[in-house]
Motif scaffolding. Structure first.
Motif, PDB file in Angstrom:
ATOM      1  N   ARG A  96       2.611  -4.645   3.546  1.00  0.00           N
ATOM      2  CA  ARG A  96       1.848  -5.446   2.299  1.00  0.00           C
ATOM      3  C   ARG A  96       0.572  -6.018   2.971  1.00  0.00           C
ATOM      4  O   ARG A  96       0.621  -6.425   4.137  1.00  0.00           O
ATOM      5  CB  ARG A  96       2.657  -6.418   1.977  1.00  0.00           C
ATOM      6  CG  ARG A  96       4.261  -6.005   1.341  1.00  0.00           C
ATOM      7  CD  ARG A  96       4.159  -5.240   0.214  1.00  0.00           C
ATOM      8  NE  ARG A  96       3.408  -5.983  -1.017  1.00  0.00           N
ATOM      9  CZ  ARG A  96       3.174  -5.798  -2.100  1.00  0.00           C
ATOM     10  NH1 ARG A  96       3.696  -4.348  -2.817  1.00  0.00           N
ATOM     11  NH2 ARG A  96       2.794  -6.368  -3.140  1.00  0.00           N
ATOM     12  N   SER A 121      -0.807   5.966  -6.678  1.00  0.00           N
ATOM     13  CA  SER A 121      -1.851   5.213  -6.325  1.00  0.00           C
ATOM     14  C   SER A 121      -2.477   5.595  -5.068  1.00  0.00           C
ATOM     15  O   SER A 121      -1.988   5.946  -4.172  1.00  0.00           O
ATOM     16  CB  SER A 121      -1.479   3.562  -6.122  1.00  0.00           C
ATOM     17  OG  SER A 121      -0.636   3.409  -4.942  1.00  0.00           O
ATOM     18  N   GLY A 124       0.365  -0.820 -11.797  1.00  0.00           N
ATOM     19  CA  GLY A 124      -0.344   0.311 -10.989  1.00  0.00           C
ATOM     20  C   GLY A 124       0.475   0.718  -9.847  1.00  0.00           C
ATOM     21  O   GLY A 124       1.765   0.688 -10.213  1.00  0.00           O
ATOM     22  N   GLY A 125      -0.025   1.006  -8.739  1.00  0.00           N
ATOM     23  CA  GLY A 125      -1.249   0.425  -8.208  1.00  0.00           C
ATOM     24  C   GLY A 125      -1.353  -1.213  -8.319  1.00  0.00           C
ATOM     25  O   GLY A 125      -0.266  -1.705  -8.496  1.00  0.00           O
ATOM     26  N   THR A 126      -2.411  -1.395  -8.142  1.00  0.00           N
ATOM     27  CA  THR A 126      -2.803  -2.996  -8.198  1.00  0.00           C
ATOM     28  C   THR A 126      -3.933  -3.413  -8.758  1.00  0.00           C
ATOM     29  O   THR A 126      -5.197  -3.338  -8.700  1.00  0.00           O
ATOM     30  CB  THR A 126      -2.974  -3.321  -6.838  1.00  0.00           C
ATOM     31  OG1 THR A 126      -2.195  -2.848  -5.938  1.00  0.00           O
ATOM     32  CG2 THR A 126      -3.248  -4.798  -6.337  1.00  0.00           C
ATOM     33  N   ARG A 152      -4.482  -0.998   0.120  1.00  0.00           N
ATOM     34  CA  ARG A 152      -4.038  -0.319   1.492  1.00  0.00           C
ATOM     35  C   ARG A 152      -2.569   0.398   0.870  1.00  0.00           C
ATOM     36  O   ARG A 152      -2.061  -0.280  -0.095  1.00  0.00           O
ATOM     37  CB  ARG A 152      -3.699  -1.074   2.377  1.00  0.00           C
ATOM     38  CG  ARG A 152      -3.097  -0.277   3.711  1.00  0.00           C
ATOM     39  CD  ARG A 152      -3.139  -1.423   4.912  1.00  0.00           C
ATOM     40  NE  ARG A 152      -2.058  -2.266   4.735  1.00  0.00           N
ATOM     41  CZ  ARG A 152      -1.914  -3.339   5.714  1.00  0.00           C
ATOM     42  NH1 ARG A 152      -3.194  -3.682   6.209  1.00  0.00           N
ATOM     43  NH2 ARG A 152      -0.810  -4.140   5.328  1.00  0.00           N
ATOM     44  N   LYS A 153      -2.191   1.507   1.314  1.00  0.00           N
ATOM     45  CA  LYS A 153      -0.877   1.899   1.134  1.00  0.00           C
ATOM     46  C   LYS A 153       0.204   1.329   1.588  1.00  0.00           C
ATOM     47  O   LYS A 153       0.315   1.259   2.761  1.00  0.00           O
ATOM     48  CB  LYS A 153      -0.906   3.169   1.157  1.00  0.00           C
ATOM     49  CG  LYS A 153      -0.340   4.428   0.117  1.00  0.00           C
ATOM     50  CD  LYS A 153      -0.395   4.413  -1.116  1.00  0.00           C
ATOM     51  CE  LYS A 153       0.551   5.004  -2.062  1.00  0.00           C
ATOM     52  NZ  LYS A 153       0.816   4.884  -3.366  1.00  0.00           N
ATOM     53  N   CYS A 154       1.049   0.709   0.808  1.00  0.00           N
ATOM     54  CA  CYS A 154       2.325   0.078   1.355  1.00  0.00           C
ATOM     55  C   CYS A 154       3.381   1.203   2.028  1.00  0.00           C
ATOM     56  O   CYS A 154       3.367   2.359   1.668  1.00  0.00           O
ATOM     57  CB  CYS A 154       3.096  -0.707   0.609  1.00  0.00           C
ATOM     58  SG  CYS A 154       2.259  -2.108  -0.318  1.00  0.00           S
ATOM     59  N   CYS A 197      -5.065   1.010  -4.853  1.00  0.00           N
ATOM     60  CA  CYS A 197      -4.511  -0.225  -4.084  1.00  0.00           C
ATOM     61  C   CYS A 197      -5.426  -0.486  -2.845  1.00  0.00           C
ATOM     62  O   CYS A 197      -6.071   0.465  -2.476  1.00  0.00           O
ATOM     63  CB  CYS A 197      -3.131   0.008  -3.621  1.00  0.00           C
ATOM     64  SG  CYS A 197      -2.043   0.076  -4.897  1.00  0.00           S
ATOM     65  N   PHE A 219       4.285   5.209  -5.422  1.00  0.00           N
ATOM     66  CA  PHE A 219       3.778   5.227  -6.513  1.00  0.00           C
ATOM     67  C   PHE A 219       2.510   5.966  -6.861  1.00  0.00           C
ATOM     68  O   PHE A 219       1.856   6.346  -5.967  1.00  0.00           O
ATOM     69  CB  PHE A 219       3.616   3.899  -6.971  1.00  0.00           C
ATOM     70  CG  PHE A 219       4.600   3.159  -7.247  1.00  0.00           C
ATOM     71  CD1 PHE A 219       5.930   3.486  -7.668  1.00  0.00           C
ATOM     72  CD2 PHE A 219       4.805   1.523  -6.739  1.00  0.00           C
ATOM     73  CE1 PHE A 219       7.086   2.571  -7.825  1.00  0.00           C
ATOM     74  CE2 PHE A 219       5.926   0.859  -6.995  1.00  0.00           C
ATOM     75  CZ  PHE A 219       7.070   1.263  -7.415  1.00  0.00           C
ATOM     76  N   TYR A 242       6.333   1.968   2.012  1.00  0.00           N
ATOM     77  CA  TYR A 242       7.636   2.290   1.249  1.00  0.00           C
ATOM     78  C   TYR A 242       7.052   3.001   0.074  1.00  0.00           C
ATOM     79  O   TYR A 242       7.898   3.591  -0.663  1.00  0.00           O
ATOM     80  CB  TYR A 242       8.531   1.251   1.079  1.00  0.00           C
ATOM     81  CG  TYR A 242       7.901   0.012   0.074  1.00  0.00           C
ATOM     82  CD1 TYR A 242       7.016  -0.738   0.899  1.00  0.00           C
ATOM     83  CD2 TYR A 242       7.985  -0.019  -1.139  1.00  0.00           C
ATOM     84  CE1 TYR A 242       6.372  -1.999  -0.012  1.00  0.00           C
ATOM     85  CE2 TYR A 242       7.445  -0.957  -1.739  1.00  0.00           C
ATOM     86  CZ  TYR A 242       6.607  -2.011  -1.336  1.00  0.00           C
ATOM     87  OH  TYR A 242       6.052  -2.890  -2.094  1.00  0.00           O
ATOM     88  N   CYS A 243       5.978   2.959  -0.552  1.00  0.00           N
ATOM     89  CA  CYS A 243       5.503   3.363  -1.792  1.00  0.00           C
ATOM     90  C   CYS A 243       5.234   4.798  -2.056  1.00  0.00           C
ATOM     91  O   CYS A 243       4.348   5.478  -1.170  1.00  0.00           O
ATOM     92  CB  CYS A 243       4.161   2.606  -1.977  1.00  0.00           C
ATOM     93  SG  CYS A 243       3.552   2.644  -3.439  1.00  0.00           S
ATOM     94  N   ASN A 248      -1.217  -8.591  -7.194  1.00  0.00           N
ATOM     95  CA  ASN A 248      -0.916  -8.518  -5.655  1.00  0.00           C
ATOM     96  C   ASN A 248      -1.440  -9.982  -4.925  1.00  0.00           C
ATOM     97  O   ASN A 248      -2.647 -10.139  -5.078  1.00  0.00           O
ATOM     98  CB  ASN A 248      -1.626  -7.332  -4.862  1.00  0.00           C
ATOM     99  CG  ASN A 248      -1.211  -7.278  -3.648  1.00  0.00           C
ATOM    100  OD1 ASN A 248      -1.337  -8.212  -2.774  1.00  0.00           O
ATOM    101  ND2 ASN A 248      -0.815  -6.126  -2.974  1.00  0.00           N
TER     102      ASN A 248
HETATM  103  S1  SF4 Z   1       1.455   0.517  -5.829  1.00  0.00           S
HETATM  104 FE1  SF4 Z   1       2.405  -1.603  -4.872  1.00  0.00          FE
HETATM  105  S2  SF4 Z   1       3.795  -1.014  -3.449  1.00  0.00           S
HETATM  106 FE2  SF4 Z   1       2.458   0.802  -3.868  1.00  0.00          FE
HETATM  107  S3  SF4 Z   1       0.923   0.808  -2.367  1.00  0.00           S
HETATM  108 FE3  SF4 Z   1       0.054  -0.257  -4.223  1.00  0.00          FE
HETATM  109  S4  SF4 Z   1       0.706  -2.593  -3.737  1.00  0.00           S
HETATM  110 FE4  SF4 Z   1       1.912  -1.342  -2.356  1.00  0.00          FE
END
Ligand code: SF4
Length: 380
Positions: free
Chosen positions: A137, A30, A65-67, A21-23, A19, A28, A25-26, A100
């Motif tokens: 985001r 990535s 993903g990820g993105t 940047r890390k969101c 990604c 996942f 709340y995430c 994204n």
């Molecule tokens: S996987 Fe989605 S929610 Fe998680 S950091 Fe990447 S864009 Fe943000």
């Protein structure tokens, strides 16, 4: 053991664990990474994809993903080219890529189209600047609108928009505005997820430190009900707890998960489910890359589901669908009727008006829909 004939894989999932940047709340799988690592990852990924070449007939392919759209145009082309070399992607029914809005370019959209991608899942989450900022985001509300328009210009006729509700300081009015904006864009599919505070994420730390405050449950429920009312009255069929689609545009790939059928996953941390055996790849990107390069076994987890657990998972997953689970399908897979394993639970839940069950199907009632998590724990 019952023969589980319909666990054959119809679906392929490809994980891109990067990604921009890390969101906030995430949680996942990535990471934010530089170009060199992504290049090495794509090389390893192609090696893994090659190992499944010609083995399965996939109906759906999903790159998530990820993105995936964080890849440069050159990297994206490399990935899409690798896919088309080893998997007959032009013949699959549904080929989705997650995008994204902050990382889509005209060339990337054109590449996705050129290599046969026929469904895009756009991670919009919100059209409110302050909410996007709070969620960490990388994109703005305008980026989301522009990305959507660009995808339409490039000829994508099947687009999903992801939205999140239940964010701190989000009001029912701004949520309604988000829904209205999404509807105005007129995508084929809309997913609405309630925000979850995953342990260890910056957002959950802020919650613990009282920097932010969780919305109360009744407001969150009101938001969910509003989404159902707004989307169904605008021509979207509510077919799964969190998912709404125009006629004929339900997500085929996710149906494989909801029906607990077989799928293959490639990439770091990707899960596969074949003949009642669930496995997952090494989650750490570097360990994954090294493992593939050294021809090592990259599976880090595996479990064989006993019949009763397989049946229980199947009921829980299928209950997410508004149409529920068909008794005939269940019988064909497991060799007995649903009530033979879950008779008591069904009776109890029916008494509370939370599920309906007849010769045809077991499904959540409208009342059950709003306490779905609790209903499902009954089938564990
Ligand atoms: S996987 Fe989605 S929610 Fe998680 S950091 Fe990447 S864009 Fe943000």
């Amino acid at each position: 053991m019952t023969e589980k004939k319909d666990t054959l894989p119809n679906a392929l999932y490809v994980h891109i664990p990067f990604c921009a940047r890390k969101c906030s709340y995430c949680d996942f799988n990535s990471i934010v990474s530089e170009k060199g690592i992504i290049d090495r990852y794509l090389h390893s990924l192609e090696k893994e994809i090659r190992t499944i070449e010609g083995q399965y007939v996939f109906k759906t392919v999903y790159i998530g993903g990820g993105t995936p759209s964080v890849l440069t145009e050159t990297q994206l082309e490399k990935l899409l080219f690798s896919m088309s070399r080893h998997i007959p992607v032009f013949e699959v029914q549904e080929y989705t890529v997650e995008v994204n809005p902050g990382t889509l370019t005209e060339n990337k959209a054109a590449l996705l189209k050129e290599y046969g991608v026929n469904r895009i899942s756009l991670g919009v989450q919100s059209f409110q600047g302050d909410q996007l900022k709070l969620l960490g985001r990388i994109h703005s509300s305008d980026d989301a609108r522009n990305a959507f328009t660009l995808l339409r210009i490039k000829g994508f006729k099947n687009i999903n928009i992801d939205l999140i509700f239940g964010c701190p300081e989000q009001s029912l009015d701004t949520w309604k505005e988000d829904l209205r904006t999404a509807v105005e864009l007129n995508p084929e599919h809309i997913s609405t997820y309630a925000l979850t505070y995953e342990e260890g994420t910056p957002l959950s730390m802020d919650l613990k430190n009282k920097v932010i405050h969780r919305l109360n449950e009744s407001t969150e429920l009101e938001m969910y009900k509003t989404a159902i009312d707004c989307l169904t009255s605008n021509g979207y069929y509510h077919y799964e707890i969190s998912n709404f689609a125009k006629s004929g545009c339900e997500c085929c790939h996710n149906h494989v998960y909801w029906n607990n059928k077989g799928y293959v996953g490639v990439g770091a941390g990707a899960y596969s489910f074949l003949h009642a055996v669930r496995t997952s790849n090494e989650k750490n990107v570097f360990t994954y890359i090294n493992g593939i390069n050294e021809n090592k076994d990259i599976k880090s987890f595996g479990e064989c589901l006993p019949d009763d657990k397989f049946a229980s998972e199947t009921v829980i997953m299928s209950l997410r669908l508004r149409k529920g689970i068909s008794n005939a399908d269940f019988y064909e897979r497991f060799g007995y009727k649903i009530e033979e394993q879950f008779g008591e639970q069904i009776k109890r839940l029916m008494n509370y008006g939370l599920v309906s069950y007849d010769d045809e199907r077991l499904k959540l009632t409208k009342k059950g829909l709003f306490v779905a998590d609790t209903v499902m724990t009954e089938f564990l």
